[in-house]
Design a protein around this motif. Structure first.
Motif, PDB file in Angstrom:
ATOM      1  N   UNK A 125       0.782  -1.317   0.014  1.00  0.00           N
ATOM      2  CA  UNK A 125      -0.094  -0.054   0.061  1.00  0.00           C
ATOM      3  C   UNK A 125       0.987   1.314  -0.014  1.00  0.00           C
ATOM      4  N   UNK A 126       0.487   2.178  -0.541  1.00  0.00           N
ATOM      5  CA  UNK A 126       1.023   3.719  -0.755  1.00  0.00           C
ATOM      6  C   UNK A 126       0.716   4.254   0.622  1.00  0.00           C
ATOM      7  N   UNK A 127       1.674   4.365   1.550  1.00  0.00           N
ATOM      8  CA  UNK A 127       1.338   5.080   2.789  1.00  0.00           C
ATOM      9  C   UNK A 127       1.613   6.444   2.906  1.00  0.00           C
ATOM     10  N   UNK A 254      -2.198   9.698  -0.217  1.00  0.00           N
ATOM     11  CA  UNK A 254      -2.739   9.002   0.904  1.00  0.00           C
ATOM     12  C   UNK A 254      -3.138   9.874   2.075  1.00  0.00           C
ATOM     13  N   UNK A 255      -2.544  11.229   1.980  1.00  0.00           N
ATOM     14  CA  UNK A 255      -2.941  12.442   3.221  1.00  0.00           C
ATOM     15  C   UNK A 255      -3.906  13.170   2.927  1.00  0.00           C
ATOM     16  N   UNK A 256      -4.128  13.362   1.385  1.00  0.00           N
ATOM     17  CA  UNK A 256      -4.972  14.679   1.168  1.00  0.00           C
ATOM     18  C   UNK A 256      -5.059  14.853  -0.454  1.00  0.00           C
ATOM     19  N   UNK A 257      -5.968  15.232  -0.879  1.00  0.00           N
ATOM     20  CA  UNK A 257      -6.085  15.588  -2.302  1.00  0.00           C
ATOM     21  C   UNK A 257      -5.288  17.250  -2.672  1.00  0.00           C
ATOM     22  N   UNK A 258      -4.175  17.142  -3.073  1.00  0.00           N
ATOM     23  CA  UNK A 258      -3.687  18.262  -3.427  1.00  0.00           C
ATOM     24  C   UNK A 258      -4.172  19.324  -4.538  1.00  0.00           C
ATOM     25  N   UNK A 259      -4.005  20.598  -4.417  1.00  0.00           N
ATOM     26  CA  UNK A 259      -4.726  21.256  -5.656  1.00  0.00           C
ATOM     27  C   UNK A 259      -3.474  22.399  -6.182  1.00  0.00           C
ATOM     28  N   UNK A 260      -2.750  21.952  -7.296  1.00  0.00           N
ATOM     29  CA  UNK A 260      -1.565  23.021  -7.856  1.00  0.00           C
ATOM     30  C   UNK A 260      -2.289  23.918  -8.880  1.00  0.00           C
ATOM     31  N   UNK A 261      -3.658  23.793  -8.957  1.00  0.00           N
ATOM     32  CA  UNK A 261      -4.193  24.550 -10.220  1.00  0.00           C
ATOM     33  C   UNK A 261      -4.145  26.108 -10.143  1.00  0.00           C
ATOM     34  N   UNK A 282      -9.952  17.276   1.794  1.00  0.00           N
ATOM     35  CA  UNK A 282      -9.881  16.064   2.475  1.00  0.00           C
ATOM     36  C   UNK A 282      -9.224  14.778   1.642  1.00  0.00           C
ATOM     37  N   UNK A 283      -8.762  13.943   2.403  1.00  0.00           N
ATOM     38  CA  UNK A 283      -8.166  12.730   1.598  1.00  0.00           C
ATOM     39  C   UNK A 283      -9.681  11.817   1.314  1.00  0.00           C
ATOM     40  N   UNK A 284      -9.186  10.671   0.444  1.00  0.00           N
ATOM     41  CA  UNK A 284     -10.289  10.053  -0.105  1.00  0.00           C
ATOM     42  C   UNK A 284     -10.674   8.924   1.143  1.00  0.00           C
ATOM     43  N   UNK A 285      -9.617   8.531   1.770  1.00  0.00           N
ATOM     44  CA  UNK A 285      -9.819   7.424   2.860  1.00  0.00           C
ATOM     45  C   UNK A 285      -9.393   6.157   2.183  1.00  0.00           C
ATOM     46  N   UNK A 286      -9.050   6.074   0.932  1.00  0.00           N
ATOM     47  CA  UNK A 286      -8.681   4.712   0.486  1.00  0.00           C
ATOM     48  C   UNK A 286      -6.942   5.125   0.209  1.00  0.00           C
ATOM     49  N   UNK A 287      -6.595   3.783  -0.081  1.00  0.00           N
ATOM     50  CA  UNK A 287      -5.041   3.858  -0.323  1.00  0.00           C
ATOM     51  C   UNK A 287      -4.907   3.202  -1.501  1.00  0.00           C
ATOM     52  N   UNK A 416      -7.899   0.043  -1.452  1.00  0.00           N
ATOM     53  CA  UNK A 416      -8.436  -0.263  -0.167  1.00  0.00           C
ATOM     54  C   UNK A 416      -8.727   0.649   0.790  1.00  0.00           C
ATOM     55  N   UNK A 417      -9.461   0.429   1.771  1.00  0.00           N
ATOM     56  CA  UNK A 417     -10.181   1.445   2.709  1.00  0.00           C
ATOM     57  C   UNK A 417      -8.626   1.539   3.641  1.00  0.00           C
ATOM     58  N   UNK A 418      -8.251   2.895   3.963  1.00  0.00           N
ATOM     59  CA  UNK A 418      -7.225   2.958   4.879  1.00  0.00           C
ATOM     60  C   UNK A 418      -6.997   2.165   6.024  1.00  0.00           C
TER      61      UNK A 418
END
Lengths: 435, 112
Positions: A125-127, A254-261, A282-287, A416-418
């Protein structure tokens, strides 16, 4: 380390397939499975750590972070350090519990993982950065991880230094921008950038790795050692910022959804570049879990032709090999014929090989490459053998024939769910542990 | 004029998807890129290399476009038989595309 006044040094060393290969090494030798270059890198930096407060974060643990940590302690002892705390972060390896995920559909094909169950070699998993932050808060000098997401290696220390919490989505987005800029070697410092006549980069042989300063607001200032080669400009920064992120407003980690726009890239004129205004949600909660599996064997054969008529002879060779496959009943899942120097990179687009050859455009030399995938090693080997047979049985003056066979280690992914991924930290101490 | 004279580019990969940026050297050229380098034109230019959809993301603050090319990497980086499995050279293919510098950018941004 001696000139850059660093607080943290990050070694980001894993590519998609690396950990699957490392896992296979660990199967053969329980003490192995960490990055092959670990000794080379760590023995050089450990000596420089004496008398300096520089901490190291790395994913060189690969398939065996604890083994890596043990080895680093040994190297530290040999380097004359008296005290060192090394933390190994584990839990990214979910192979032991893969049976829970076999019904899940892969991101690549939408088919259930079950389809390849018998051939699976690894699952990681990407942690995120949370355990890195925790390990640093507990006095670790070196943090070694497995398959942590690349930007998390930078996020972890930043969150620790500024005492931010892991639901500060905007700040996580900003720290992720810093981490993303520092990834991929020297790409932000003029690496993978030079295009003579258009983009000139000095002294690539001595290119420097990037240094980033992050402040309380999450603004990143990139800098370069004066003695290093390479180049740091708005252009090099933009190329790295946009690299591999697809939708700039939604870079999933894994820790959030970043916005570079809305990111701004600014040259203040002092040799640094300032990057600001990244954000986050907020992060998706999935890894994402990378699953390594064996997918048959790849066989390849190559041979070169030069001078007048090179392409014609290469085409004749290709046709000969193609008919040999048919005549010998060779069963291949997929086969491909490339003319290196002519169409091997973009040929699918132009279809030049099938059309008319313009005599004025004929290249001075051509390398025919035949590649195929087969279920068995024997079938895959036949590909290279048929190409090498051209040495005596094919068109005139073919040279430099080579053949290759190797098992194909493919990667597929599931989400998978984190909560399914439980990370742990193991602390190893040289000398008295810090309280 | 080829795009190479006006912009730079880098290609990356994820699975079977290629992601190629296009960054104007000068901000003043960005409207022209937006107008002419549409997702449709990129899909046509790349031909049979791209099996799926091409999406375009606009990043005006960086004078850049990000193109996402689906089904472009021979079944996926780890399964492809291509010489360039990762499609890293595809940035060079994009920069080889011709655009018409004589055409003024339309007042409405072309939709991707």
């Amino acid at each position: 380390m001696t000139h850059g006044d660093l607080d943290y040094l990050i070694f980001e060393c894993l590519a998609e397939r690396t950990i699957a290969l490392a896992h296979q090494q660990k199967q053969r030798d329980a003490g192995a499975g960490y990055d092959a270059m670990l000794t080379y890198r760590m023995s050089r930096v450990l000596a420089a750590m004496r008398g300096r407060r520089v901490r190291i974060v790395s994913n060189m643990g690969a398939a065996n972070p604890v083994g890596a940590a043990r080895h680093i302690i040994q190297l530290a002892r040999e380097a004359g350090l008296r005290r060192l705390r090394v933390a190994a972060v584990t839990g990214d390896d979910v192979l032991p519990r893969l049976s829970r995920f076999l019904e899940m559909r892969t991101l690549e094909t939408g088919e259930p993982l079950n389809r390849i169950a018998g051939r699976i070699l690894s699952a990681n998993a990407y942690t995120g950065g949370r355990r890195i932050t925790e390990a640093l808060a507990n006095g670790s000098d070196i943090v070694i991880t497995g398959r942590t997401a690349d930007p998390a290696l930078t996020l972890g220390p930043i969150m620790h230094e500024f005492g931010r919490s892991y639901d500060d989505w905007d700040f996580i987005g900003k720290a992720t921008a810093a981490g993303h800029l520092l990834e991929c070697g020297s790409q932000v410092m003029g690496g993978y950038f030079a295009d003579p006549g258009y983009k000139e980069v000095p002294d690539l042989w001595n290119i420097g790795f990037p240094i980033a300063q992050i402040d309380e607001q999450g603004t990143t200032r990139l800098e370069k050692l004066a003695t290093a080669g390479g180049q740091l400009t708005c252009a090099t920064v933009k190329e790295q910022l946009l690299y591999e992120i697809q939708d700039p407003a939604s870079y999933l980690t894994p820790d959030g959804i970043a916005d570079f726009s809305k990111v701004t890239v600014h040259d203040p004129g002092d040799g640094t570049i300032v990057v600001a205004n990244a954000g986050g949600r907020p992060k998706t909660g999935s890894l994402k879990v990378s699953v390594g599996y064996q997918d048959g064997y790849v066989g390849e054969g190559e041979i070169s032709y030069g001078g007048a008529g090179a392409l014609s002879r290469a085409r004749l060779a290709a046709e000969t090999v193609r008919r040999r496959f048919v005549a010998t009943g060779l069963s291949l899942d997929e086969v491909r014929f490339d003319f290196i120097g002519y169409n091997s990179l973009f040929g699918g687009r132009t279809g030049v090989v099938e059309g008319e050859i313009d005599a004025c455009q004929e290249p001075g030399e051509i390398r025919l490459r035949v590649a195929g995938r087969a279920e068995t090693e024997a079938a895959a080997s036949a590909i290279g053998r048929e190409v090498e047979a051209l040495y005596t049985n094919g068109p005139a003056a073919g040279g430099g024939a080579r053949s290759y066979v190797q098992p194909m280690l493919a990667i597929t992914s599931i989400l998978v769910p984190e909560d399914e991924v439980v990370e742990e930290i193991t602390y190893l101490d040289l000398g008295d542990p810090v309280q | 004029m080829k795009l190479r004279d006006m912009a730079h580019s880098r290609a990356g990969d994820k699975g079977n998807t290629s992601c190629v940026s296009l960054i104007a050297y000068h901000a003043r050229d960005y409207p022209l890129l937006v107008d002419q380098v549409t997702a449709d034109r990129v899909k046509v230019w790349f031909g049979s290399i791209v099996g799926g959809a091409v999406l375009r993301y606009e990043v005006p603050g960086l004078s850049a476009l990000n193109f996402v090319l689906h089904d472009a990497l021979g079944g996926g980086v780890t399964r492809s038989l291509a010489v360039d499995r990762h499609g890293k050279s595809l940035s060079s293919l994009l920069l080889d595309m011709e655009i018409d510098v004589g055409a003024a950018p339309s007042s409405e941004i072309a939709s991707p």
